[in-house]
Design an enzyme around this catalytic site. Structure first.
Site, short mmCIF file in Angstrom:
data_model
loop_
_atom_site.label_atom_id
_atom_site.label_comp_id
_atom_site.label_asym_id
_atom_site.label_seq_id
_atom_site.Cartn_x
_atom_site.Cartn_y
_atom_site.Cartn_z
N GLY B 317 -88.39 8.72 17.45
CA GLY B 317 -87.57 9.93 17.40
C GLY B 317 -88.41 11.14 17.07
O GLY B 317 -89.57 11.25 17.46
N SER B 318 -87.81 12.06 16.30
CA SER B 318 -88.42 13.38 16.11
C SER B 318 -89.77 13.35 15.43
O SER B 318 -90.55 14.29 15.57
CB SER B 318 -87.47 14.24 15.27
OG SER B 318 -86.20 14.23 15.86
N THR B 319 -90.08 12.27 14.66
CA THR B 319 -91.40 12.23 14.01
C THR B 319 -92.51 12.14 15.03
O THR B 319 -93.67 12.33 14.72
CB THR B 319 -91.49 11.06 13.02
OG1 THR B 319 -90.70 9.98 13.51
CG2 THR B 319 -90.99 11.47 11.66
N PHE B 320 -92.14 11.83 16.28
CA PHE B 320 -93.17 11.74 17.32
C PHE B 320 -93.41 13.09 17.97
O PHE B 320 -94.38 13.26 18.69
CB PHE B 320 -92.75 10.71 18.37
CG PHE B 320 -93.89 10.17 19.19
CD1 PHE B 320 -94.74 9.21 18.66
CD2 PHE B 320 -94.14 10.65 20.46
CE1 PHE B 320 -95.81 8.73 19.41
CE2 PHE B 320 -95.21 10.17 21.21
CZ PHE B 320 -96.04 9.20 20.68
N LYS B 321 -92.49 14.06 17.73
CA LYS B 321 -92.59 15.35 18.43
C LYS B 321 -93.94 16.05 18.21
O LYS B 321 -94.53 16.57 19.18
CB LYS B 321 -91.44 16.27 18.00
CG LYS B 321 -90.11 15.86 18.64
CD LYS B 321 -88.95 16.65 18.09
CE LYS B 321 -87.64 16.20 18.70
NZ LYS B 321 -86.48 16.68 17.94
#
Lengths: 394, 599
Positions: B317-321
């Site tokens: 999820g967003s931690t990969f952004k």
């Protein structure tokens, strides 16, 4: 007096020679050889004891030399006594033999009452720092008294015979009662062999042998400890952890020696596998360290010793000294034979020291007195010493 | 021959006796005595030849058999210590008490006497925690070989030995003890009763942990003294090597506590917290919950024995952004100062994509994209990247490759096939906000370390190796596998720092320290379908942001509640860990605001 003049002519007045009972040049070959052999025997014995006892001594006493030191003290005392013996007329020894045997018998009886008990046998009398083993010390005097008795066996009265035979029998029974089957047997065999040498009728000897055998058998049947030993002797592997243990460990030691042995000091069995390795089973340690060659040398040594003993006996002039000589030879060689026989399993396990090798002062004293008597006999056989001349009647 | 007079008097003294002539001792009789002695000695010669020549091999073999003792190795294992030398796993010597009632004998007894079991039990009960009756019952009526008690420590064993009772036998054996309890169970694992490793490093590094002990064949005296004879070299050597971990027990404890508190609070299924040194990949903490106590492993479900943070996949999820943005920057498809228009929703190939709150953010720059965690903004940023190139990057980062690590059981992530990824625009779109592929928390930490350390892919590891004695091992140095440019990673770090300063990561804001972070609240896919209501909340932080040294990753699986987001679930855990880390690693506060980036 002619003898005396002869002596003064030859004598070189060196100090050590004046100490000798007979000038060295006049010593018969047998005496010289025997002295050499006995000296070698006692020194070699000390060396073997050193190897056999060092480990156990350092474990149990905190000093590896513990036994050697004590043995050395005893050795000094024993050689002093040895000197006394070869310097004293055999006649005198023969004279005091009877009373000493009686006293000895009394002391052996005393061990039964007040003796100190080791391993279930009361053989010792404690006298201050000394442990006296009368049955051991009495042995040379038994030879002397046996010589007194058997030298003129056919010419003494039967009450004299019966008295002394009774005394001997009592003595053997007392030793047996300690219980000390081995010394009793040794004493019996010794007396029998002296009697044989003396020329006692063969039929009497045979009867005595049979009686003795029955006596021994009876003793074995009555005393459980002896019976167990005989059984374990016949098949030690039956109970390797129990009754067969001692013999098995001894056989393992001797067998480990092989042809040439492990080398002096390198026995493994002496490291507390072998019990009583500095007295009864010291031969096993020796055999492991020196191998078959060593064993052979010991046995050849003993053969040579008995041969010299025989030569001395043959050369002796009197019946008594002949018997003393053959008796002393028999005692030293016979006891060695029994000890080695026990260690190698040809005889039931009994506690008999190897003369001049096993640790123990009593045995050492007794052995060197015996050896001294043998040499004295040899010296007197030259006829140069006074003792040869007929003396006044006792 | 001579001396006839001597006895004449005695004989003449008797009256009735006739005179018996003097009879000398016959030489033949003396010779026969000699013959007997000689024969006896000759017999002994034969006996000696039999024993020492013919029987010698047999007897010698028997003697050697009883003199030599073969000591089997106990199978002791090396200790495991943390980076400061604190013991994590150690072998302790324990004793098993065997009883042989048929040999029961007290010191001073007659050797043949055998004591009753109750007498022995009476003496033992004073030392052991057992009553006399219990011990007697255990002894039963078996004559020998009764296993009486196990697990006795050295002191009790000594007390028993000092009783001097024959028939009691103390058998030493090693027992694996984990002094830190559950703290390191997830990575270290444990041994079962048979000392077979069942999980963790104990299992994966079994070969290194077993001491190389040789069976010794020793000749001994009967009292046990070893003899220096035919001894092979080194049989008495015993290494004191210890397995050094990179982990810090205090940080681990703190992490476990912080994580467990939050996991309990949100009634989550599980959680993990990872603290990694970004310069070399050393893990300082790998806290996992729920876990188990390796000293009493049998009380726990075997499902706990695997460390999920390296073995289970999740969609980040967003931690990969931030990683996606770094790829876009590296490829030059976005401008560090560029902006995107966030319309709140997008339609890609028939699929609608929304922001998490379905609100539009307008025209925003990329720090804002991260601050508000805009999905639409991310899709628009990544849209310019060629799908094949994007896939190649994900592959190059090792998303679908098993990470090079010493953590047991690490698995590769899952990525759609290149064909599928290239052909379906929705794949690129979902990947741009961290969904549609999966990886392990460990891999995510490694990728964030890459952002933090200026573009190096480090090897995440927890062991430093085997070293002797008390010496502590210096940290390993960084690898030299650079994937991204430093300017790129620095830009992303700056954006991430804004997330902590004014975005969803504000919860870890620590006065005086520059911290970069990113939250994530991902939908959870189970068997290829998104599980309704199931979320995985995560937070990743790099610190200090100006020259990052550590990455802190917190992932909590399925926290319950409407307010369960990365910012509410994972950030509080990270905050506690960061506070602890700053103290434990003695990181000085940042003072100079104008300082430029380093590394």
């Amino acid at each position: 007096m002619r003898d005396w003049e002869f002596v003064t002519q030859v004598k070189k007045p060196a100090f050590w020679q004046r100490l000798l009972p007979l000038p060295w040049e006049l010593w018969p070959t047998e005496a010289r050889l025997l002295l050499t052999l006995i000296g070698f025997w006692s020194i070699a014995g000390l060396v073997i004891l050193g190897s056999a006892s060092w480990w156990v001594a350092s474990r149990e006493m905190g000093d590896g030399a513990y036994y050697i030191k004590r043995q050395l003290i005893w050795l000094t005392a024993s050689w002093t006594l040895f000197y006394l013996v070869i310097s004293t007329h055999l006649k005198n020894w023969l004279r005091i033999a009877g009373p000493i045997v009686l006293l000895g018998g009394f002391l052996v009886g005393a061990t039964l009452l007040i003796g100190s008990t080791v391993n279930g046998a009361s053989r010792w009398l404690i006298l201050g720092p000394l442990q006296i083993q009368p049955s051991e010390l009495i042995k040379p005097f038994v030879i002397l008294q046996a010589a007194n008795l058997f030298a003129h066996w056919k010419r003494i009265t039967s009450d004299q015979r019966i008295f002394w035979l009774g005394i001997f029998l009592t003595l053997i029974l007392l030793i047996l009662k300690q219980p000390n089957l081995s010394t009793a047997a040794l004493t019996g065999i010794l007396l029998w062999l002296i009697a044989l040498g003396a020329g006692v009728r063969l039929s009497s000897l045979l009867i005595t042998a049979i009686t003795g055998g029955l006596l021994g058998a009876a003793s074995i049947l009555i005393n459980e400890y002896q019976r167990l030993r005989v059984i374990s002797f016949l098949d030690p592997w039956q109970d390797p952890q129990g009754n067969g243990y001692q013999l098995i460990q001894s056989l393992l030691a001797i067998g480990s020696g092989g042809w040439f042995g492990e080398g002096f000091g390198l026995s493994t069995q002496k490291l507390q596998y072998l019990p009583i390795q500095s007295t009864d089973f010291i031969y096993a340690v020796f055999a492991e360290e020196f191998g078959f060659i060593g064993s052979l040398l010991v046995l050849i040594f003993l053969m040579l010793f008995s041969f010299l003993g025989l030569r001395v006996a043959l050369r002796c002039k009197g019946n008594q000294s002949k018997l003393v000589a053959i008796g002393c030879t028999t005692l030293l060689v016979g006891q060695s034979f029994l000890n080695i026989g026990v260690a190698s399993g040809v005889m039931p396990t009994t506690g008999l020291p190897l003369p001049m090798v096993s640790y123990g002062g009593n045995s050492l004293l007794s052995s060197l007195v015996t050896a001294g008597l043998l040499i004295r006999c040899s010296l007197e056989s030259t006829g140069v010493l006074e003792g040869v001349r007929p003396h006044k009647v006792t | 021959m001579s001396l006839p007079k001597n006895h004449r008097s005695r004989v003449t003294g008797r009256k009735k006796r006739r005179v018996i002539p003097f009879e000398p001792v016959y030489p033949c009789r003396l010779k026969s005595v000699f013959a007997i002695l000689f024969l006896g000695l000759f017999t002994l010669m034969g006996r000696m030849a039999w024993l020492q020549i013919l029987q010698a091999p047999t007897l010698q073999a028997r003697a050697r058999a009883s003199q030599t003792q073969k000591t089997q190795p106990l199978g002791t294992r090396r200790s495991i210590v943390d980076r400061r030398g604190r013991l994590i796993a150690i072998d302790e010597e324990r004793f098993r008490l065997w009883a042989h009632p048929r040999y029961f004998n007290f010191p001073g007894d007659n050797p043949a006497f055998i004591r009753e079991p109750v007498e022995v039990a009476r003496k033992l009960s004073k030392i052991l925690d057992f009553s006399i009756d219990e011990l007697v019952a255990r002894l039963g009526d078996r004559p020998s070989g009764v296993k009486l008690v196990e697990g006795l420590d050295a002191q009790i064993a000594l007390d028993i030995k000092q009783l001097g009772i024959s028939g009691l036998d103390l058998e030493p054996y090693p027992q694996r003890i984990y002094p830190q309890g559950a703290l390191f169970a997830n990575v270290v694992g444990f041994l079962n009763q048979e000392r077979v490793p069942q999980a963790g490093l104990e299992q994966s590094l079994n070969d290194q942990l077993i001491r190389k002990e040789k069976a010794r064949i020793l000749r001994r005296g009967a009292d046990g003294t070893p003899l220096p004879d035919d001894l092979p070299l080194g049989v008495f050597d015993r290494d004191n090597l210890r397995l050094h971990l990179t982990m810090d027990a205090r940080l681990q404890e703190l992490s476990v506590k912080a994580l467990a508190t939050e996991v309990r609070k949100w009634d989550a299924k599980k959680g993990v917290a990872i603290v990694m040194d970004v310069t070399n990949g050393e893990l300082l903490a790998l806290a996992s919950t729920p876990t188990y106590d390796p000293n009493r492993y049998w009380k726990f479900s075997p499902a706990l024995f695997r460390e999920w943070s390296v073995q289970d996949l999740f969609e980040p999820g967003s931690t990969f952004k931030p990683i996606n943005l770094a790829l876009a920057l590296q490829e030059g498809v976005i401008n560090p100062l560029g902006q995107v228009e966030d319309t709140g929703s997008l339609n890609i190939g028939g699929w609608s994509i929304y922001n998490h709150n379905r609100l539009a953010n307008g025209v925003i720059d990329f720090s804002k994209v991260l601050q508000v965690s805009s999905n639409v903004g991310m899709v628009k940023a990544m849209r310019n990247l060629k799908p094949s190139s994007y896939w190649d990057w994900l592959h190059r980062l090792g998303v679908d490759v098993r990470p090079d690590t010493d953590l047991p059981g690490a698995v590769p992530g899952q990525l759609k096939s290149k064909e599928e990824f290239v052909s379906k625009p929705i794949e690129l779109a979902t990947a741009s906000y961290g969904q549609g592929f999966s990886l392990t928390p460990l891999k995510l930490a490694q990728l964030h370390a890459l952002i933090a350390n200026g573009g190096h892919l480090v090897k995440p590891h927890i062991t430093r190796g085997l070293f002797a004695g008390d010496e502590l091992i210096p940290a390993s140095t960084a690898g030299d596998y650079r994937l991204l440019r430093t300017e790129v990673t620095q830009t992303v770090l700056n954006w991430m720092e804004s997330v902590v300063e004014q975005g969803s990561g504000v919860g870890v804001y620590t006065p005086g320290y520059r911290i970069a972070g990113k939250t994530g609240t991902a939908q959870k896919a189970v068997n290829g379908r998104y599980k309704p209501g199931a979320k995985i909340c995560s937070f990743v932080a790099n610190l200090p942001a100006d020259n990052p040294k550590y990455v802190v990753l917190v992932v909590v699986d399925e926290p319950k509640g409407d307010h369960a987001y990365g910012s509410t679930v994972a950030v509080p855990v990270a905050k506690k860990i960061i506070d602890g880390l700053l103290v434990l690693q003695k990181i000085p506060p940042h003072r100079n605001e104008t300082q430029a980036s380093a590394s």
